[in-house]
Write an enzyme that holds these catalytic residues in place. Structure first.
Site, PDB file in Angstrom:
ATOM      1  CE  LYS A  12      -3.924  -1.849   2.650  1.00 28.45           C
ATOM      2  NZ  LYS A  12      -4.962  -1.661   1.637  1.00 28.45           N
ATOM      3  NE  ARG A  71     -10.857  -9.753  -1.833  1.00 24.45           N
ATOM      4  CZ  ARG A  71     -11.153  -8.803  -2.723  1.00 24.45           C
ATOM      5  NH1 ARG A  71     -11.361  -9.131  -3.983  1.00 24.45           N
ATOM      6  NH2 ARG A  71     -11.260  -7.551  -2.354  1.00 24.45           N
TER       7      ARG A  71
HETATM    8  N1  BES Z   1      -8.018  -3.745   4.398  1.00 19.66           N
HETATM    9  C1  BES Z   1      -8.192  -3.377   3.041  1.00 19.66           C
HETATM   10  C2  BES Z   1      -9.497  -2.626   2.823  1.00 19.66           C
HETATM   11  C3  BES Z   1      -9.417  -1.136   2.899  1.00 19.66           C
HETATM   12  C4  BES Z   1      -8.765  -0.406   1.921  1.00 19.66           C
HETATM   13  C5  BES Z   1     -10.045  -0.461   3.908  1.00 19.66           C
HETATM   14  C6  BES Z   1      -8.713   0.964   1.986  1.00 19.66           C
HETATM   15  C7  BES Z   1     -10.008   0.920   3.979  1.00 19.66           C
HETATM   16  C8  BES Z   1      -9.347   1.626   3.026  1.00 19.66           C
HETATM   17  C9  BES Z   1      -8.202  -4.606   2.151  1.00 19.66           C
HETATM   18  O1  BES Z   1      -7.445  -5.668   2.580  1.00 19.66           O
HETATM   19  C10 BES Z   1      -7.658  -4.185   0.825  1.00 19.66           C
HETATM   20  O2  BES Z   1      -6.536  -3.780   0.795  1.00 19.66           O
HETATM   21  N2  BES Z   1      -8.463  -4.265  -0.215  1.00 19.66           N
HETATM   22  C11 BES Z   1      -8.080  -3.842  -1.498  1.00 19.66           C
HETATM   23  C12 BES Z   1      -8.629  -4.827  -2.500  1.00 19.66           C
HETATM   24  C13 BES Z   1      -8.141  -4.611  -3.890  1.00 19.66           C
HETATM   25  C14 BES Z   1      -6.678  -4.947  -3.980  1.00 19.66           C
HETATM   26  C15 BES Z   1      -8.944  -5.476  -4.825  1.00 19.66           C
HETATM   27  C16 BES Z   1      -8.661  -2.450  -1.747  1.00 19.66           C
HETATM   28  O3  BES Z   1      -9.827  -2.220  -1.421  1.00 19.66           O
HETATM   29  O4  BES Z   1      -7.932  -1.593  -2.223  1.00 19.66           O
HETATM   30 ZN    ZN Z   2      -5.399  -5.510   1.952  1.00 22.04          ZN
END
Ligand code: BES
Ligand code: ZN
Ligand code: ZN
Length: 496
Positions: free
Chosen positions: A277, A351
């Site tokens: 991230k 997931r």
């Molecule tokens: N924990 C995050 C979800 C999240 C992202 C919560 C941003 C709050 C703000 C999750 O594990 C994640 O990173 N999801 C990705 C999925 C994508 C790679 C398909 C996302 O939402 O960016």
């Molecule tokens: Zn994630």
């Protein structure tokens, strides 16, 4: 904070503060408020006339030493349009009052519920509202303002209070409110103070304290069970994963009754893994275990409320780190169910761990599933921090949850699960892939992926990524963890 039922007449009470509320209507000084107005020699009427007192939602008007009353302060809270008033508003009104008075050196107050005798529902809502509002996310601040606290409050009804109903409402509200704060405490912990192992220890301590059965699966047991999807996320970290299993069994289980499986995502920190991230805002990802915390909080409340159905809570806990052994985009993993997964993005890890958590909950006997997870940024785009995204595979089960959300005053919104979306996660080199390839609908894709593991078992997925954390303080709730979905799930399970 002590919370008791007040059965004496509110006008005779000599407390630090008396709190009540009024509605936004052409004449806000009517009904029970008119009696207070009369006692204070028409003071409230004058304030209303001058425009200072309108009843607008959460407007706060503080009167010092009101003539004719024994209380040191009278706090009037706006409750909005009378037609829209419900327990959810009452919770906020009570919570906003507590947070306002707390910062002003008040230690004790009386909260007067307006109409009729005090009902169980109203007593519960006020209790939940004040307990949740009293939570602060300042555990690690050393300069806490120790003189700013509410020591005790009593809840009164203008028309008196029916003792049994009022006390029952307060007791229920206490279990729910304290459990919500228990969950928020966990979410508030930074990842160096809450690893999967520490979360498991805290869950074990809680379960033992309230008399629930608990089992912690360590990395060896997790490997024996072939939880390949969970292990694939955990392998990037030096911290070993855990699976927390807490079980509530009713005293007289009914044959053929549903068995509820609650599965909560607990990524104690989500760096994204190799699909790392951006650093900006990454600190918030300590909250990525909020789904798991909520489910543990639900179990804590159920231990006291004793529903008539069995509930199995499964919380897969891990870090998502980009260590030397981390999984890489394109890796193919085999989940506990036997399905193969192409991991195209290591940041879509929630997931993966839920896939094994859900399969395991079914294996333990769950007939109806609910999962909660801070799953996608896409749900924040779709619903912001206002609504929880609700995805369901079974209309009857989903309708029950949505009705409970309404009753518990938590905003939740149903999202689509059409077959067409399934195409999005069809794998090229394995059974399924963990993200869609640039087709949009990110929150739905995440839900479709989890659904593959729920199979025919009625299942609901709650995406709480937008609602588990308050970026700004609200008048009735501190900045930080919210404990969202706990009240809805407690309502759902206790009403089965
Ligand atoms: N924990 C995050 C979800 C999240 C992202 C919560 C941003 C709050 C703000 C999750 O594990 C994640 O990173 N999801 C990705 C999925 C994508 C790679 C398909 C996302 O939402 O960016
Ligand atoms: Zn994630
Ligand atoms: Zn995550």
């Amino acid at each position: 904070m002590q919370i008791t039922l007040e059965t004496r007449s509110i006008v005779t009470l000599a407390e630090d503060a008396l709190v009540t509320y009024l509605f936004e209507e052409s004449d806000p000084i009517h009904g029970r408020i008119a009696e207070l107005d009369k006692l204070t020699g028409g003071l409230l009427g004058r304030l209303a006339k001058s425009g200072e007192l309108t009843g607008k939602t959460l407007e706060l008007t503080l009167v010092h030493a009101p003539a004719g009353l024994k209380t040191a302060r009278l706090l009037l809270v706006g409750a909005g349009k009378p037609g829209q008033f419900n327990p959810a508003t009452l919770r906020k009104v009570a919570g906003a009052a507590l947070r306002y008075l707390k910062t002003r050196g008040v230690h004790k107050f009386v909260f007067a519920v307006r109409e009729g005798g005090l009902t169980e529902e109203a007593a519960q809502a006020v209790t939940e509202g004040v307990i949740a509002s009293d939570f602060e996310s300042d555990k690690y601040k050393t300069d806490k303002k120790n003189d700013k606290f509410i020591e005790a409050l009593s809840i009164a009804g203008y028309g008196g209070a029916e003792k049994a109903a009022g006390e029952k409402g307060i007791a229920r509200g206490r279990f729910v409110g304290d459990s919500q704060n228990f969950a928020r405490d966990l979410v508030n912990e930074p990842s160096n103070k809450l690893t999967p192992r520490i979360l498991a220890e805290k869950a074990e301590a809680m379960a033992t304290e309230v008399g629930l059965k608990v089992e912690i699966l360590d990395e060896k047991k997790i490997a024996d069970l072939k939880m390949g999807a969970l292990l694939s996320v955990a392998q990037g970290s030096v911290e070993p994963p855990r699976v927390i299993v807490v079980t509530y069994t009713p005293a007289n289980p009914k044959l053929g009754a549903p068995v509820i499986g609650l599965v909560g995502k607990a990524v104690t920190f989500d760096t994204g893994g190799i699909s790392i991230k951006p650093s900006d805002g990454m600190e918030k990802m300590k909250y990525d275990m909020a789904g798991g915390a909520t489910m543990l909080g639900v179990m804590r409340a159920l231990a006291a409320l004793k529903p008539s159905v069995k509930v199995i809570c499964v919380v897969p806990a891990t870090e998502n780190m980009p260590g030397g052994k981390a999984q890489k985009p394109g890796d193919i993993q085999t989940a506990m169910s036997g399905k193969t997964i192409e991991v195209l993005n290591t940041d879509a890890e929630g997931r993966l761990i839920l896939a094994d958590g859900i399969h395991y909950a079914k294996q333990l006997g769950a007939t109806h599933l609910v999962d909660a997870a801070t799953l996608t940024g896409a749900i924040v785009v779709a619903l912001a921090g206002i609504n929880v995204g609700v995805f369901g595979s079974d209309q009857a089960w989903t309708d029950k949850l949505l009705a409970s959300a309404k009753a518990a005053g938590e905003k939740m919104w149903p999202m689509p699960m059409d077959e067409e979306y399934r195409e999005f996660i069809k794998g090229s080199f394995a059974d399924i892939q963990n993200i869609s390839s640039g087709k949009g609908g990110g929150a739905i894709t995440g839900a479709m992926f989890i659904r593959e593991f729920a199979g025919d078992t009625p299942w609901i997925h709650l995406d709480i990524a937008g609602t588990a954390w308050n970026d700004d303080a609200k008048p009735w709730l501190a900045k930080g963890p919210t404990g969202v979905a706990l009240r809805t799930l407690v309502h759902l399970i206790t009403s089965l």
